[in-house]
Scaffold this motif. Sequence first.
Motif, PDB file in Angstrom:
ATOM      1  N   MET A 164       0.926  -1.293   0.004  1.00 34.35           N
ATOM      2  CA  MET A 164      -0.207   0.063   0.060  1.00 34.35           C
ATOM      3  C   MET A 164       0.884   1.407  -0.011  1.00 34.35           C
ATOM      4  SD  MET A 164      -3.013   0.745  -0.268  1.00 34.35           S
ATOM      5  CE  MET A 164      -3.954   2.511   0.236  1.00 34.35           C
ATOM      6  N   GLU A 165       2.197   1.307  -0.075  1.00 31.54           N
ATOM      7  CA  GLU A 165       3.023   2.248   0.050  1.00 31.54           C
ATOM      8  C   GLU A 165       2.838   3.354  -1.173  1.00 31.54           C
ATOM      9  OE1 GLU A 165       4.782   2.949   2.604  1.00 31.54           O
ATOM     10  OE2 GLU A 165       3.776   1.122   3.627  1.00 31.54           O
ATOM     11  N   MET A 166       2.577   3.034  -2.361  1.00 32.08           N
ATOM     12  CA  MET A 166       2.334   3.794  -3.311  1.00 32.08           C
ATOM     13  C   MET A 166       1.171   4.700  -3.159  1.00 32.08           C
ATOM     14  SD  MET A 166       3.298   5.202  -6.102  1.00 32.08           S
ATOM     15  CE  MET A 166       2.675   6.336  -7.474  1.00 32.08           C
ATOM     16  N   GLY A 167       0.083   4.018  -2.525  1.00 27.59           N
ATOM     17  CA  GLY A 167      -1.375   4.659  -2.214  1.00 27.59           C
ATOM     18  C   GLY A 167      -1.205   5.728  -1.223  1.00 27.59           C
ATOM     19  N   LYS A 168      -0.395   5.225  -0.064  1.00 27.44           N
ATOM     20  CA  LYS A 168      -0.154   6.145   1.060  1.00 27.44           C
ATOM     21  C   LYS A 168       0.591   7.390   0.743  1.00 27.44           C
ATOM     22  CE  LYS A 168       0.001   2.566   4.620  1.00 27.44           C
ATOM     23  NZ  LYS A 168       0.659   1.860   5.683  1.00 27.44           N
ATOM     24  N   THR A 169       1.753   7.274  -0.160  1.00 25.43           N
ATOM     25  CA  THR A 169       2.631   8.327  -0.422  1.00 25.43           C
ATOM     26  C   THR A 169       1.704   9.420  -1.420  1.00 25.43           C
ATOM     27  OG1 THR A 169       4.555   7.001  -0.542  1.00 25.43           O
ATOM     28  CG2 THR A 169       4.481   8.919  -1.920  1.00 25.43           C
ATOM     29  N   ALA A 170       0.839   8.763  -2.420  1.00 23.56           N
ATOM     30  CA  ALA A 170       0.165   9.620  -3.277  1.00 23.56           C
ATOM     31  C   ALA A 170      -0.962  10.255  -2.521  1.00 23.56           C
ATOM     32  CB  ALA A 170      -0.459   8.648  -4.554  1.00 23.56           C
ATOM     33  N   LEU A 171      -1.480   9.721  -1.643  1.00 25.25           N
ATOM     34  CA  LEU A 171      -2.663  10.258  -0.937  1.00 25.25           C
ATOM     35  C   LEU A 171      -2.088  11.419   0.059  1.00 25.25           C
ATOM     36  CD1 LEU A 171      -4.647   7.362   0.227  1.00 25.25           C
ATOM     37  CD2 LEU A 171      -5.666   9.108  -1.058  1.00 25.25           C
ATOM     38  N   LYS A 172      -1.002  11.202   0.483  1.00 25.17           N
ATOM     39  CA  LYS A 172      -0.382  12.308   1.388  1.00 25.17           C
ATOM     40  C   LYS A 172       0.213  13.489   0.627  1.00 25.17           C
ATOM     41  CE  LYS A 172       2.589  12.735   5.650  1.00 25.17           C
ATOM     42  NZ  LYS A 172       3.364  11.928   6.662  1.00 25.17           N
ATOM     43  N   ASP A 173       1.020  13.039  -0.446  1.00 20.79           N
ATOM     44  CA  ASP A 173       1.444  14.030  -1.236  1.00 20.79           C
ATOM     45  C   ASP A 173       0.575  14.926  -2.234  1.00 20.79           C
ATOM     46  OD1 ASP A 173       3.940  13.328  -0.134  1.00 20.79           O
ATOM     47  OD2 ASP A 173       4.923  12.314  -2.086  1.00 20.79           O
ATOM     48  N   LEU A 174      -0.355  14.430  -2.563  1.00 18.13           N
ATOM     49  CA  LEU A 174      -1.293  14.840  -3.499  1.00 18.13           C
ATOM     50  C   LEU A 174      -2.358  15.516  -3.072  1.00 18.13           C
ATOM     51  CD1 LEU A 174      -1.059  12.447  -6.568  1.00 18.13           C
ATOM     52  CD2 LEU A 174       0.074  14.505  -6.255  1.00 18.13           C
ATOM     53  N   TYR A 175      -3.168  14.889  -1.869  1.00  9.79           N
ATOM     54  CA  TYR A 175      -4.461  15.220  -1.615  1.00  9.79           C
ATOM     55  C   TYR A 175      -4.457  15.305   0.226  1.00  9.79           C
ATOM     56  CZ  TYR A 175      -5.263  13.472  -6.068  1.00  9.79           C
ATOM     57  OH  TYR A 175      -5.303  13.336  -7.761  1.00  9.79           O
ATOM     58  N   ARG A 176      -3.375  15.344   0.596  1.00  7.69           N
ATOM     59  CA  ARG A 176      -3.184  15.716   1.889  1.00  7.69           C
ATOM     60  C   ARG A 176      -3.723  15.136   2.942  1.00  7.69           C
ATOM     61  NH1 ARG A 176      -4.462  19.061  -1.526  1.00  7.69           N
ATOM     62  NH2 ARG A 176      -6.796  19.054  -0.952  1.00  7.69           N
ATOM     63  N   VAL A 177      -3.663  13.428   2.784  1.00  9.30           N
ATOM     64  CA  VAL A 177      -4.379  12.469   3.534  1.00  9.30           C
ATOM     65  C   VAL A 177      -3.336  11.592   4.100  1.00  9.30           C
ATOM     66  CG1 VAL A 177      -5.732  10.573   3.489  1.00  9.30           C
ATOM     67  CG2 VAL A 177      -6.714  12.503   2.468  1.00  9.30           C
ATOM     68  N   ASP A 178      -3.018  11.514   5.364  1.00  7.34           N
ATOM     69  CA  ASP A 178      -2.442  10.572   6.107  1.00  7.34           C
ATOM     70  C   ASP A 178      -3.123   9.362   6.392  1.00  7.34           C
ATOM     71  OD1 ASP A 178      -0.551   9.330   7.758  1.00  7.34           O
ATOM     72  OD2 ASP A 178       0.303  11.049   8.701  1.00  7.34           O
ATOM     73  N   LEU A 179      -2.928   8.185   5.955  1.00  4.77           N
ATOM     74  CA  LEU A 179      -3.696   7.037   6.135  1.00  4.77           C
ATOM     75  C   LEU A 179      -3.686   6.662   7.524  1.00  4.77           C
ATOM     76  CD1 LEU A 179      -3.695   4.758   2.914  1.00  4.77           C
ATOM     77  CD2 LEU A 179      -5.370   6.317   3.885  1.00  4.77           C
ATOM     78  N   ASN A 180      -2.448   6.998   8.405  1.00  4.60           N
ATOM     79  CA  ASN A 180      -2.420   6.534   9.651  1.00  4.60           C
ATOM     80  C   ASN A 180      -3.375   7.199  10.358  1.00  4.60           C
ATOM     81  OD1 ASN A 180       0.181   5.345   9.301  1.00  4.60           O
ATOM     82  ND2 ASN A 180       1.309   7.131   9.280  1.00  4.60           N
ATOM     83  N   ASP A 181      -4.048   8.420  10.075  1.00  8.17           N
ATOM     84  CA  ASP A 181      -5.142   9.168  10.646  1.00  8.17           C
ATOM     85  C   ASP A 181      -6.453   8.260  10.617  1.00  8.17           C
ATOM     86  OD1 ASP A 181      -3.468  10.827  11.510  1.00  8.17           O
ATOM     87  OD2 ASP A 181      -3.828  12.356   9.797  1.00  8.17           O
ATOM     88  N   TYR A 182      -6.617   7.343   9.626  1.00 11.04           N
ATOM     89  CA  TYR A 182      -7.490   6.687   9.126  1.00 11.04           C
ATOM     90  C   TYR A 182      -7.585   5.057   9.481  1.00 11.04           C
ATOM     91  CZ  TYR A 182      -8.569  11.074   7.269  1.00 11.04           C
ATOM     92  OH  TYR A 182      -8.935  12.604   6.950  1.00 11.04           O
TER      93      TYR A 182
END
Length: 250
Positions: free
Chosen positions: A63-81
Amino acid sequence: MDTLKLEEKWLQETLPGGIVYPSSTVISGPGGSGKPLVEYAFVASWLKAGGSVISIPLQYPTMEMGKTALKDLYRVDLNDYENHVSYIQFEPDMDKHEEIGKNTIKANLLKPEVWKSVVETANNMLEPSELGTLVFGSALNLLLFSPTYRQGMLNYITEVIKSDKSKSYMFSVSTSAFADEIKQWEEAEDNLMFTRMEDDMSLFFSVCRMKEVPFSTEEVKVPISEKQLDKIKEIAHATRSKIIPKLSRI
């Protein structure tokens, strides 16, 4: 009618009324044209609004690619969800499925009965939400490379996106192969969208059809860096060279 408002300005331009939920969506386009990065924009809005997500990125081993894209592009840290996200890892060499970590499962998604079972298992890992669960998968066309399971999965996914309203679905598919079969999915869903990429690494997004909300068919440029788009192309190429030969023998 329940609708999710979308956060990104370029999405608001094409979908001012948001997107209906539950509903099914297909994002279609050539291989390496940034479809997962567009998907993540919808995922980010869904999570920020309180929804839960089942992630099925068939071309990514983790899931690392998705985590990076969500954080860098859309300001979402999956650790918060973490209680609102579960992850299904595609493993065609195994028989059924098994849990391999917190909210993480690996499964042979070539088999309709396994797909059905593992999605429900992943859903039971999530906290309930008013929006419900969004099942999003990328590179779904990989399922069609197996001669044994191609027709069964083609028909099963068609039925899911046409009839299952217990969840929302968003799938991206590459039309670089099996374009005729993929039309079956494009015609079955509620919402149909397209991406394309120009030679200068500019990504464009357009909407063809939506369920019960206003939309613009005018193509918009997605503000994603050349570096991110290069990464998607690199992963797409690596996936094709590694997993497609394996699937073609199953």
